[in-house]
Design a protein around this motif. Structure first.
Motif, PDB file in Angstrom:
ATOM      1  N   LEU A  11       0.763  -1.590   0.117  1.00 12.60           N
ATOM      2  CA  LEU A  11       0.107   0.153   0.074  1.00 12.60           C
ATOM      3  C   LEU A  11       0.934   1.484   0.459  1.00 12.60           C
ATOM      4  O   LEU A  11       1.632   1.004   0.591  1.00 12.60           O
ATOM      5  CB  LEU A  11      -1.206   0.041   1.257  1.00 12.60           C
ATOM      6  CG  LEU A  11      -2.326  -0.965   1.299  1.00 12.60           C
ATOM      7  CD1 LEU A  11      -2.563  -1.136   2.597  1.00 12.60           C
ATOM      8  CD2 LEU A  11      -3.458  -0.745   0.214  1.00 12.60           C
ATOM      9  N   LEU A  26      -6.602   6.586   2.231  1.00 10.84           N
ATOM     10  CA  LEU A  26      -6.110   5.106   2.317  1.00 10.84           C
ATOM     11  C   LEU A  26      -6.815   4.827   3.061  1.00 10.84           C
ATOM     12  O   LEU A  26      -7.109   3.397   2.516  1.00 10.84           O
ATOM     13  CB  LEU A  26      -5.170   5.244   3.728  1.00 10.84           C
ATOM     14  CG  LEU A  26      -4.545   4.038   4.173  1.00 10.84           C
ATOM     15  CD1 LEU A  26      -3.903   3.129   3.157  1.00 10.84           C
ATOM     16  CD2 LEU A  26      -3.708   4.851   5.380  1.00 10.84           C
ATOM     17  N   GLU A  27      -8.380   5.050   3.787  1.00 12.56           N
ATOM     18  CA  GLU A  27      -9.464   4.501   3.981  1.00 12.56           C
ATOM     19  C   GLU A  27     -10.191   3.502   2.608  1.00 12.56           C
ATOM     20  O   GLU A  27     -10.496   2.603   1.961  1.00 12.56           O
ATOM     21  CB  GLU A  27     -10.321   4.555   4.375  1.00 12.56           C
ATOM     22  CG  GLU A  27      -9.837   4.428   5.902  1.00 12.56           C
ATOM     23  CD  GLU A  27     -10.928   5.766   6.707  1.00 12.56           C
ATOM     24  OE1 GLU A  27     -12.222   6.543   5.802  1.00 12.56           O
ATOM     25  OE2 GLU A  27     -10.716   6.254   7.756  1.00 12.56           O
ATOM     26  N   VAL A  30      -8.184   1.131   0.458  1.00 14.11           N
ATOM     27  CA  VAL A  30      -7.869   0.196   1.393  1.00 14.11           C
ATOM     28  C   VAL A  30      -9.105  -0.900   1.179  1.00 14.11           C
ATOM     29  O   VAL A  30      -9.200  -1.927   0.646  1.00 14.11           O
ATOM     30  CB  VAL A  30      -8.067  -0.673   2.560  1.00 14.11           C
ATOM     31  CG1 VAL A  30      -8.757  -1.769   4.061  1.00 14.11           C
ATOM     32  CG2 VAL A  30      -6.641   0.330   3.625  1.00 14.11           C
ATOM     33  N   VAL A  43       1.581  -3.318   4.777  1.00 15.33           N
ATOM     34  CA  VAL A  43       1.437  -1.957   5.370  1.00 15.33           C
ATOM     35  C   VAL A  43       3.127  -1.151   5.962  1.00 15.33           C
ATOM     36  O   VAL A  43       4.101  -1.979   6.332  1.00 15.33           O
ATOM     37  CB  VAL A  43       0.715  -1.841   7.356  1.00 15.33           C
ATOM     38  CG1 VAL A  43       0.670   0.344   7.351  1.00 15.33           C
ATOM     39  CG2 VAL A  43      -0.838  -2.414   5.913  1.00 15.33           C
ATOM     40  N   VAL A  65      -5.401   1.176   8.824  1.00 15.34           N
ATOM     41  CA  VAL A  65      -5.894  -0.280   7.676  1.00 15.34           C
ATOM     42  C   VAL A  65      -6.075  -0.711   8.873  1.00 15.34           C
ATOM     43  O   VAL A  65      -6.771  -1.830   8.489  1.00 15.34           O
ATOM     44  CB  VAL A  65      -4.171  -0.171   7.834  1.00 15.34           C
ATOM     45  CG1 VAL A  65      -4.426  -1.514   6.543  1.00 15.34           C
ATOM     46  CG2 VAL A  65      -3.516   0.945   6.319  1.00 15.34           C
ATOM     47  N   ASN A  69      -9.720  -2.470   7.263  1.00 15.62           N
ATOM     48  CA  ASN A  69      -9.498  -4.034   7.295  1.00 15.62           C
ATOM     49  C   ASN A  69     -10.394  -4.834   7.917  1.00 15.62           C
ATOM     50  O   ASN A  69     -11.364  -5.456   7.702  1.00 15.62           O
ATOM     51  CB  ASN A  69      -7.828  -4.452   7.248  1.00 15.62           C
ATOM     52  CG  ASN A  69      -7.890  -5.630   6.969  1.00 15.62           C
ATOM     53  OD1 ASN A  69      -8.257  -6.250   5.936  1.00 15.62           O
ATOM     54  ND2 ASN A  69      -6.993  -6.379   8.180  1.00 15.62           N
ATOM     55  N   LEU A  75      -2.556  -8.871   7.459  1.00 13.70           N
ATOM     56  CA  LEU A  75      -1.961  -7.803   7.273  1.00 13.70           C
ATOM     57  C   LEU A  75      -0.552  -7.781   7.294  1.00 13.70           C
ATOM     58  O   LEU A  75      -0.005  -8.730   8.419  1.00 13.70           O
ATOM     59  CB  LEU A  75      -2.674  -6.475   8.281  1.00 13.70           C
ATOM     60  CG  LEU A  75      -3.932  -6.319   8.319  1.00 13.70           C
ATOM     61  CD1 LEU A  75      -4.530  -4.904   8.955  1.00 13.70           C
ATOM     62  CD2 LEU A  75      -4.461  -5.564   6.634  1.00 13.70           C
TER      63      LEU A  75
END
Length: 296
Positions: A11, A26-27, A30, A43, A65, A69, A75
């Motif tokens: 990412l 960023l949201e 994801v 990440v 994240v 998520n 992750l």
């Protein structure tokens, strides 16, 4: 082990024009990648411009994240550096909460010997509370982690489960695949040679382009793993130009330009010493997206 087969996404960290971290973008990113069918998220790797983030910003990225998520995908957290003692200190269990594995880059700038690389990762393995994915990217680190060193680490430490191999050398990748222990995974770190590496027995990819084309790129990897070579090749050939474009002026300037044009992130801003994609490159990316609108 199966959690890290398929398509992982390295990412980016979106920034606003004022250079602050853009958590809303960023949201969205994801959510977009998850909806596109990728298998796990990485990440604070190199693509995240981690070298330019403060400790507070890194924590903000991590928590954004994790929250977005919401347990849907595994992750992986980037934890690496060229000071072994500092890397070991970063492996504090509290700082790893919410993550399932770590990705640790081979020490950069110092240019250690193979024995130095081995001893560095020996300490990482001894202190890591999570599975470890090694990361070999000699174009950035200045030194190549040879297959013999990787195999030695894989055989000596059960919690070293994989390598992200980004030397861009198919022969080196084949030597890893030939000699690795059965449990150990070789993951492509190079989008352009992901398909041949996967077909040769690799475990997929940790990708940059997959956050721009998650459905298409993860579909290519999935098709390769399922033996559908015709479909995998077709998807690969369709994406070759855009893969070239996003790396033409360095990473992540290219992918940020692409994500901005797709309205996934608000701004293509990067932090110095990186600079945004040129007008010429933005136009190339725009043309690809226009031509490919029917299949994106």
């Amino acid at each position: 082990m199966m959690a890290y087969r398929g398509t992982g996404v390295a990412l980016i960290t979106p920034f606003r024009e004022d250079q602050t971290v853009d958590t809303r973008s960023l949201e969205r990113l994801v959510e977009y990648t998850i909806a596109g069918g990728v298998d796990y998220l990485v990440v604070l790797g190199t693509t995240a411009e981690s070298a330019t983030l403060t400790p507070e910003e890194k924590e903000l990225v991590k928590q954004t994240v994790i929250k977005t998520n919401a347990g849907r995908l595994p992750l992986v957290l980037g934890v690496g550096g060229n000071n072994t003692a500092a890397v070991v200190a970063d492996l504090d269990k509290d700082g790893l909460k919410g993550f399932d594995a770590i990705l640790s880059v081979s020490p950069y700038y110092n240019k250690p010997t193979q024995e130095g690389i081995y001893r560095h990762f020996e300490q990482v393995a001894l202190h890591a509370p999570l599975p470890v994915i090694l990361y070999n990217v000699p174009g950035r680190t200045g030194s190549n982690m040879l297959p013999s060193t990787v195999i030695r680490l894989a055989e000596d430490f059960d919690n070293i489960i994989a390598i992200k191999e980004a030397a861009g050398d198919m022969v080196q990748a084949l030597r890893l695949l030939k000699d690795k222990p059965e449990h150990f995974m070789v993951i492509s770190g190079d989008d352009m040679i992901t398909l041949p590496m996967t077909l040769a027995g690799g475990a997929g990819v940790i990708s940059v382009i997959a956050q721009g084309l998650p459905e298409k790129f993860s579909g290519m990897v999935r098709s390769a793993m399922n033996g559908n070579l015709e479909k995998a090749n077709g998807l690969h050939f369709e994406m070759m130009d855009i893969i070239d474009y996003i790396f033409e002026e360095g990473n992540p300037a290219g992918i940020k330009s692409m994500l901005s044009q797709l309205d996934i992130i608000e701004s293509p801003a990067v932090r110095l010493p990186l600079v945004p994609a040129s007008d010429e490159l933005r136009q190339k990316i725009s043309k690809y997206l226009q031509i490919g609108a029917a299949f994106l």
